[in-house]
Design a protein around this motif. Structure first.
Motif: not given
Lengths: 45, 299
Positions: B49-51, B157-158, B164-165, B168, B171, B186, B189
């Protein structure tokens, strides 16, 4: 021989796609998406 | 056995190095923000994931959805070209050796819990699920379903992507502002992530087998990628050791370069008569290398 031809063709198509994508400025979109926190990806909305 | 351990340890080190390389922005994990440098113009070959706070490049699946769901484009030549190039050069070797989410699943499977063997019929059907995920969530829905300002959504992704989770979580752990935004999505996911984590301890690489859209694309290049496995049928004694050790349950003796094979090399290490080799390159060089590897088996 046939397999080699398919491989070469696929590489040529892939490179052409990348070049055409750069030409269409898709890279700006990829970069802008990558530089911001993606709230959808991390599950925040 | 010793050779198998050596090969597996080597692979784990490569996986760790790749994960560190693709997520090399260590400051992001401490400060709770993401890398914003120009390398994010490039897609990495893996589901990363780019996040993720450390990510130095963009996720190819996320980028693909971002471009095709935008107002301006319905097709991404750039991202598809990159994925094709990775696929034709390395194919699913990327899954076996480079993908950080594959590494996580491999490590989880090492936890000494009873292992589950999925019913072959159910397994065969579930394997097609990743192609459905690719077609519906990654391609069709982002193109077709639009909001009032003609923007699509990044459905995979969503609503699905557990990578991605994980990004997250790292982060949110270091960014209190983001922690205030937690909600239903959230929780949803997190449920998927927990299911993937628990099932990874019981089944080998369930996400790769059944859900990963990137693995599905790379699988399409299995027969044509420059990296190939070769089975010398004249040497094969039919002991079945290769199939027993295969984490993806590939029928190595009948179709060694199937779309499901992640090229981890366990079969190669397990073969007692060195009937399995690997080659990299176009036909001529590959054939020569195959002949050499069969003549001089690895130690």
């Amino acid at each position: 021989m046939k397999k080699t031809a398919v491989r070469v063709a696929l590489i040529v198509v892939a490179v052409a796609f990348i070049v055409f994508g750069i030409f269409r400025n898709e890279t700006a979109l990829v970069l802008s998406k990558g530089k911001a926190i993606c709230f959808a990806c991390i599950g925040l909305g | 056995m010793k050779k198998k351990l050596k090969q597996e340890t080597k692979r784990t080190f490569i996986q760790l190095a790749a994960a560190a390389f693709f997520n090399g922005y260590a400051a992001g994990f401490v400060k709770g923000h993401i890398f914003t440098g120009k390398t994010k113009i490039l897609c990495v070959p893996v589901l990363n994931c780019y996040s993720c706070p450390g990510a130095l490049g963009s996720c190819p699946i996320g980028s693909l959805q971002a471009v095709i769901s935008s107002r301006k484009f319905r097709f991404s030549f750039y991202v598809l070209g990159m994925i094709m190039l990775f696929g034709i050069i390395l194919g699913r070797l990327i899954c076996g050796f480079l993908c950080p989410f594959g590494l996580i699943q491999d490590l989880l499977h090492k936890i000494p819990l009873p292992k589950v063997r999925v019913n072959p019929k159910v397994d065969r059907i579930l394997r097609y699920l990743k192609y459905a995920v690719l077609l519906v969530l990654v391609i069709l829905l982002p193109i077709l379903i639009r909001n009032e300002v003609n923007m699509g959504y990044t459905w995979f992704c969503q609503y699905v992507c557990p990578a991605g989770t994980l990004a997250g979580l790292s982060l949110i752990a270091s960014n209190p502002f983001l922690a205030q935004m937690l909600g239903f999505l959230f929780s949803w996911k997190m449920c998927i992530l927990v299911i993937v984590i628990i099932s990874s301890t019981l089944i080998h690489r369930p996400f790769c087998k059944y859900l990963c859209p990137l693995g599905a694309i790379y699988g399409l290049f299995a027969k044509f990628s420059l990296y190939q496995l070769n089975l010398d049928k004249s040497k094969c004694v039919g002991c079945g050791k290769c199939e027993k050790v295969c984490p993806m349950d590939v029928k190595c003796t009948t179709d060694i370069n199937t779309a499901e094979c992640i090229r981890c090399g366990r079969c190669k290490a397990a073969c007692p008569v060195h009937a399995i080799g690997s080659t990299f390159g176009f036909d001529r060089s590959a054939r020569k290398a195959a002949e050499a590897s069969v003549e001089k088996p690895a130690e």
